[in-house]
Design an enzyme around this catalytic site. Structure first.
Site, short mmCIF file in Angstrom:
data_model
loop_
_atom_site.label_atom_id
_atom_site.label_comp_id
_atom_site.label_asym_id
_atom_site.label_seq_id
_atom_site.Cartn_x
_atom_site.Cartn_y
_atom_site.Cartn_z
N LYS A 60 3.18 6.95 3.63
CA LYS A 60 2.77 5.57 3.90
C LYS A 60 2.38 5.35 5.36
CE LYS A 60 5.78 3.67 0.30
NZ LYS A 60 6.85 2.68 0.02
N ARG B 69 2.27 -11.24 6.49
CA ARG B 69 3.71 -11.47 6.58
C ARG B 69 4.38 -10.75 7.74
NH1 ARG B 69 6.68 -11.12 0.93
NH2 ARG B 69 8.27 -12.08 2.24
N PRO C 282 0.83 -1.20 0.00
CA PRO C 282 0.00 0.00 0.00
C PRO C 282 0.87 1.25 0.00
CG PRO C 282 -0.86 -1.61 1.54
CD PRO C 282 0.47 -2.12 1.10
N GLU C 283 0.57 2.18 -0.91
CA GLU C 283 1.34 3.41 -1.02
C GLU C 283 0.44 4.60 -0.69
OE1 GLU C 283 3.73 3.48 -4.63
OE2 GLU C 283 3.77 1.29 -4.68
N ASN D 227 6.81 1.77 -5.22
CA ASN D 227 7.28 1.26 -6.51
C ASN D 227 6.37 1.62 -7.68
OD1 ASN D 227 9.58 -0.04 -7.51
ND2 ASN D 227 8.43 -1.91 -7.89
#
Length: 423
Positions: free
Chosen positions: A60, A132, A2-3, A196
């Protein structure tokens, strides 16, 4: 990951469903990695009975301003998210929203839950999830107006949408830094929120090669880069990160496809990939030509015949076989360890085999490097001493007290697993 746009989406839904409401119950899973500089029990105690004022963001990072300190400050890492019991459509993945149209099928709490807020209005619950365990949840014990003046936010650069960017300052930084422009855009100490895919989108619209050094850009390129940065960030945030509504001429719409013909634009132009600053970048070599020095040895400025392929000892770099972008990684990856062994998955979370005697350096808190280096190095590795034994039980903290172990199927039922994002 997520950006900036996806965080804007979460902030929007937190304000819509939580602002002005009290928290009547808190449940948290004990996790010393996700809960940074605090514990799950301390988090439960600090949040129980508080009232939500509003949510805000810086790049972020986002935080929930409570009616009194401390305030939770969060970062999603690669796979973190917040799930709303009353708004399954809040998920930024269109496929997830479609699956969740039937709210009766949603199991609660969701899988990989780290904490849950049960609000005072019945049935209004939110959960922080992270498959994760690369996200971070902190408690910042300062007045709300001081949150951005302390770590980890004080180390970050301005948010293009929340703060705006001064063009003169932006161009001076470009002149004084010799760094591949894609790597500079990813530096959270420069600009907050550009990850990214956002960085690739900016450079695509600016028609700048991702490997070109920032201090070799012409005045015209600097101006175009500034305008593209503001355009992409503002547009994506206005659309709350909903990629189905992104303009059709965006690179995002075409970079994810895999097939025999590879990734191409509608007009047939090929989308190539090159690793810059340790991250895989998508670009179109016919549009994004290097006009100055680049990070690729042996490539002269203006000659882009070998764009996307580094030269090492006279040989071209091996072609990228798999997209390395974190946005394409499965939420519960299966990676081979030494001698082909696969990591174990305990309690629904991936456990990666440890590497002996190797540790990655952790750089400045709040920077892009911190979120990649620290996150990968801190992932807890637990091995069973014997096959079929040594299963780890994770306890829940409910209102500051130990509770049922959901990993064993007792207590509150866990939700379904999220599917892999479709891009």
């Amino acid at each position: 990951m997520p950006e900036i746009a996806e965080i804007t989406r979460i902030v929007h839904y937190i304000n819509k469903y939580l602002a002005g409401k009290g928290i009547k119950n808190v449940v948290a899973k004990e996790d010393p990695i996700v809960f940074k500089d605090t514990t799950s029990s301390a988090f439960v105690k600090a949040m129980l009975g508080k009232r939500v004022v509003e949510a805000k963001q810086q790049g972020k990072y986002f935080w929930i301003e409570m009616d009194s300190p401390p305030h939770p400050v969060m970062h999603f890492g690669m796979t973190g998210w917040i799930t709303f019991s009353k708004a399954p459509e809040a998920h930024y993945r269109a496929d997830m929203a479609e699956e969740d149209d039937n709210k009766e099928e949603i199991e609660w709490p969701p899988r990989f839950m780290k904490f849950v807020f049960e609000m005072e209005d019945e049935g209004n619950n939110v959960a922080f999830t992270d498959a994760r365990r690369l996200g971070r949840v902190r408690l910042i014990d300062v007045p709300a107006e001081q949150i951005r003046k302390v770590s980890p936010l004080k180390e970050n650069g301005p948010d293009p949408v929340v703060d705006g960017l001064d063009e003169g300052w932006f161009r001076r930084v470009l002149d004084t830094r010799k760094k591949p422009i894609k790597a500079l855009l990813l530096d959270q100490g420069f600009i907050s929120g550009v990850g990214n895919w956002v960085g690739d989108e900016i450079l695509y619209h600016a028609r700048i090669h991702p490997e070109q050094y920032s201090n070799t850009l012409s005045d015209a390129q600097q101006k175009q880069l500034y305008e593209s940065t503001m355009y992409v960030c503002k547009t994506a945030c206005e659309l709350l990160g909903d990629s189905s509504k992104f303009p059709e001429d965006w690179l995002f719409k075409h970079r994810w496809g895999k097939g025999k013909k590879g990734n191409v634009l509608p007009n047939g132009e090929k989308i190539d990939f090159v690793k810059v600053g340790g991250r895989t970048s998508a670009y179109v070599k016919t549009r994004q030509k290097a006009t100055g020095g680049t990070a690729v040895k042996g490539k002269a400025g203006g000659n882009d015949d070998d764009s996307g392929e580094e030269k090492k000892t006279g040989k071209k770099r091996k072609a990228i076989k798999e997209e390395d972008d974190e946005d394409e990684r499965d939420e519960t990856p299966v990676k081979k360890g030494k001698r082909g062994r696969k990591p174990k998955i305990e309690d629904g979370e991936a456990k990666t085999p440890a590497k002996r005697g190797r540790k990655k350096a952790v750089k400045v808190e709040g920077s892009e490097s911190e979120q990649e280096e620290e996150e990968e190095s801190e992932v807890e590795v637990k091995k069973s001493s014997r096959k079929g034994k040594g299963k780890v039980k994770e306890e829940m903290v409910v209102n500051g007290k130990g509770g049922a172990d959901t990993s064993t199927g007792t207590g509150t039922p866990s939700g379904r697993r999220s599917s892999r994002p479709k891009k």
